[in-house]
Enzyme design. Sequence first.
Site, PDB file in Angstrom:
ATOM      1  N   ASP A  92       0.980  -1.147   0.004  1.00 12.81           N
ATOM      2  CA  ASP A  92      -0.008   0.047  -0.003  1.00 12.81           C
ATOM      3  C   ASP A  92       0.925   1.187   0.036  1.00 12.81           C
ATOM      4  O   ASP A  92       1.918   1.290   0.193  1.00 12.81           O
ATOM      5  CB  ASP A  92      -0.682  -0.117   1.158  1.00 12.81           C
ATOM      6  N   ASP A 147      -1.479  -0.824   5.956  1.00 13.57           N
ATOM      7  CA  ASP A 147      -1.440  -0.263   7.338  1.00 13.57           C
ATOM      8  C   ASP A 147      -2.733  -0.229   7.875  1.00 13.57           C
ATOM      9  O   ASP A 147      -3.216   0.165   9.036  1.00 13.57           O
ATOM     10  CB  ASP A 147      -0.882   1.257   7.407  1.00 13.57           C
TER      11      ASP A 147
END
Length: 218
Positions: A8, A167
């Site tokens: 990400d 995250d």
Amino acid sequence: MSRAVVFDLDGTLIDSAPDIHAAANTLMDRHGFARFAPEETRSFIGSGVPHFITCCLRARGRPGDAALRAQLIAEFIDLYETAVTLTRVYPGVVEALVALASTPYALGLCTNKPVMPARAVLAHLGLDAHFPVVIGGDSLSVRKPDPAPLRAVLAGLGTRAVVYVGDSEVDAETAERAGVPFALYTKGYRKGPVDAMPHARAFDDFADLPGIVAELLA
């Protein structure tokens, strides 16, 4: 290479919340709304620009205004492509990317940030050379947590064995739906506790990531 690590972007490799906050307040000023505090806009990050703008309008009492929403999405994306000056790379990221690439693992990026702003911030921060395949929130007709964007990165890299690093709750769900192990960076933009999110490993220091990947792909 038969093995890959896919990342990400926002809240994982980079802290872009200050730039996103500034862009949001530019729009609020432009349209006569009250400004946001940093922690407000930070809580809106993770599910792409349309969701972000929906959160902004809901917070300002205009959740049902479809025309304004469409206008703000377009204006935000326009601002977003140059919103790079306040963004910083998290400590240890560059060293971890170099170590992973030298193992060697193929590296890819799967983000809900639109692809052009994603590429712009990668280039600004000198990270672009690490990622031959970048799939953004507007690259396909769906975005995370649908697993299709992550699968598209794997197809582009030509590999199946992968660890996904993110995250947030969105990232955790994406990995789970794609059936790949998830490594959770705990200093990003997650909204809830670590133990409430499905993950194979959690870490708060990028120096630990190469070892985690080696274990998960052993």
